[in-house]
Design a protein around this motif. Sequence first.
Motif, short mmCIF file in Angstrom:
data_model
loop_
_atom_site.label_atom_id
_atom_site.label_comp_id
_atom_site.label_asym_id
_atom_site.label_seq_id
_atom_site.Cartn_x
_atom_site.Cartn_y
_atom_site.Cartn_z
N LEU A 81 27.32 47.44 -11.60
CA LEU A 81 28.51 46.96 -10.91
C LEU A 81 28.28 45.68 -10.12
CD1 LEU A 81 30.06 50.30 -9.57
CD2 LEU A 81 30.35 49.19 -11.79
N PHE A 82 27.26 45.66 -9.27
CA PHE A 82 27.06 44.51 -8.41
C PHE A 82 26.76 43.22 -9.18
CE2 PHE A 82 24.49 41.74 -5.64
CZ PHE A 82 25.44 41.50 -4.65
N PRO A 83 25.91 43.24 -10.21
CA PRO A 83 25.64 42.00 -10.93
C PRO A 83 26.88 41.39 -11.58
CG PRO A 83 23.93 43.61 -11.41
CD PRO A 83 25.02 44.34 -10.67
N ALA A 84 27.87 42.20 -11.91
CA ALA A 84 29.08 41.70 -12.58
C ALA A 84 30.27 41.55 -11.64
CB ALA A 84 29.46 42.66 -13.72
N ALA B 103 30.73 55.80 -1.18
CA ALA B 103 30.21 54.60 -0.51
C ALA B 103 29.25 53.85 -1.42
CB ALA B 103 29.52 54.99 0.79
N ALA B 104 28.43 54.58 -2.15
CA ALA B 104 27.48 53.93 -3.05
C ALA B 104 28.20 53.13 -4.13
CB ALA B 104 26.56 54.98 -3.68
N VAL B 105 29.20 53.72 -4.74
CA VAL B 105 29.96 53.00 -5.78
C VAL B 105 30.70 51.82 -5.15
CG1 VAL B 105 31.81 53.18 -7.49
CG2 VAL B 105 30.18 55.06 -7.22
N GLY B 106 31.26 52.02 -3.96
CA GLY B 106 31.98 50.96 -3.28
C GLY B 106 31.11 49.77 -2.93
N SER B 107 29.80 49.98 -2.83
CA SER B 107 28.90 48.87 -2.51
C SER B 107 28.65 47.95 -3.70
CB SER B 107 27.55 49.42 -2.03
OG SER B 107 26.76 49.91 -3.12
N GLY B 108 29.05 48.41 -4.90
CA GLY B 108 28.75 47.63 -6.10
C GLY B 108 29.82 46.62 -6.45
N CYS B 109 31.00 47.10 -6.75
CA CYS B 109 32.12 46.23 -7.15
C CYS B 109 33.40 46.85 -6.64
CB CYS B 109 32.16 46.09 -8.67
SG CYS B 109 33.64 45.26 -9.30
N GLY B 110 34.06 46.18 -5.71
CA GLY B 110 35.25 46.74 -5.09
C GLY B 110 36.37 47.00 -6.06
N ALA B 111 36.59 46.10 -7.00
CA ALA B 111 37.70 46.26 -7.94
C ALA B 111 37.48 47.49 -8.83
CB ALA B 111 37.85 45.01 -8.79
N VAL C 228 30.22 48.67 1.73
CA VAL C 228 30.32 47.21 1.87
C VAL C 228 29.38 46.72 2.96
CG1 VAL C 228 31.85 45.32 2.55
CG2 VAL C 228 32.65 47.06 0.94
N ALA C 229 29.38 47.41 4.10
CA ALA C 229 28.48 47.03 5.20
C ALA C 229 27.02 47.13 4.77
CB ALA C 229 28.74 47.91 6.42
N GLU C 230 26.70 48.18 4.05
CA GLU C 230 25.32 48.38 3.58
C GLU C 230 24.90 47.27 2.62
OE1 GLU C 230 24.54 51.84 1.01
OE2 GLU C 230 22.95 52.33 2.43
N ALA D 120 33.45 40.01 2.24
CA ALA D 120 34.28 39.80 3.43
C ALA D 120 35.72 40.18 3.16
CB ALA D 120 34.17 38.35 3.89
N ARG D 121 36.23 39.80 2.00
CA ARG D 121 37.61 40.15 1.65
C ARG D 121 37.77 41.66 1.47
NH1 ARG D 121 38.86 38.42 -3.20
NH2 ARG D 121 36.93 37.35 -3.77
N GLU D 122 36.77 42.29 0.88
CA GLU D 122 36.83 43.74 0.70
C GLU D 122 36.81 44.46 2.05
OE1 GLU D 122 33.83 44.97 -2.05
OE2 GLU D 122 34.66 43.78 -3.70
N ALA D 123 35.97 43.98 2.98
CA ALA D 123 35.94 44.59 4.31
C ALA D 123 37.31 44.51 4.97
CB ALA D 123 34.89 43.88 5.18
N ASP D 124 38.00 43.39 4.80
CA ASP D 124 39.34 43.24 5.36
C ASP D 124 40.33 44.20 4.70
OD1 ASP D 124 38.72 41.34 7.23
OD2 ASP D 124 39.31 39.64 5.99
N PHE D 125 40.16 44.41 3.40
CA PHE D 125 41.09 45.28 2.68
C PHE D 125 41.09 46.70 3.24
CE2 PHE D 125 41.72 48.52 -0.59
CZ PHE D 125 43.03 48.25 -0.96
#
Length: 340
Positions: A13-16, A63-71, A233-235, A317-322
């Motif tokens: 997720l994160f690399p893409a 949380a783990a999945v959310g740290s990779g790719c928000g969309a 996201v914070a992590e 940063a945008r995801e944290a705001d969301f």
Amino acid sequence: IVDRARAVADDVLFPAAQDVDRGVRPLGDGLRALAGAGLFGLAGPASHGGLDLGPIEARRTIAAVGSGCGATFFVWVQHHGVVRTLRTSSNDALVERFLAPMCSGDVLAGVAFAHLRRPGAPAIRAERTRDGGWQLDGHAPWATSWGVADWYAVAAASDDGDMVWVRVPGREAPGLVATPLALSVFATTGTVALTFERYEVDTADVISVADLDTWRQTDRLHAALGQPAVLGVAERAAGLLAERRDADAVDAAGRLGDELAALWSRDHELTGSGASVESMSDHRAACLDLARRSTTALLASVGGAGMDLAHPAQRLAREADFYVIQAQTADGRAATLRSI
């Protein structure tokens, strides 16, 4: 299971994520990776191939999945709410048709229900028809996964105080129109507004009918603790900050990491504890604040490069705001404003 989720987040997720965020790469690769890791059945029963996770483990996995790719995360996480709703349905035919393939990831579902949290007249009104089905009229301002989900669970309110969950197709149909929303984040998630005009629902597609006031009381408690993905996201931001060749950045990452550990400890204490709505809402506000400060620190460390759409700093940063507005209730809004 949490380790599996972290591995998918880190390796797939994160690399893409920047390409997915900009629509350069489709969501499908990440969703298939999550399905391959068996992560579509978090809320499903073992009898239908689900993992039936407890709340603490589920929040860590989310949380783990959310740290990779928000969309990718946002499409994936909507699905679990439908699994939870379907597993308690008395519509046995619907359960047997969809629950197992939903737990495996072969069927993806979306959901529209946040409008029920709003006071006043129902955003979507459900009226019984002569054949025992329902007719929907109204507007759901937010539904994610359009064009990706196979079907949606949509909630409506009746004049008799019922909350009616129904299944609708993931495509336009007579009486159902989808209007795309232009968002500053998660723009590739297929988020739309749904408009219903005399939309007919057959009894075979009724998931459940329950008391609306009872649901609202339960939902108030469930929503108070907040979305654990914001800690993901914070992590992620703190982890990237720790990799910088800058003593100040590494020091900041260490302090943020300590705060993150403390918030996770508090999260575990509050989960399923019967704590007050106010204490859970205050925790939600603290998590949002940490994500904002973590992503701001990362942006400060990387400088102007962090504003490039190809860089993860601006996306995080945008995801944290969301997450400030995602699943926000009056309690959550008040707690966030108190924390400023």
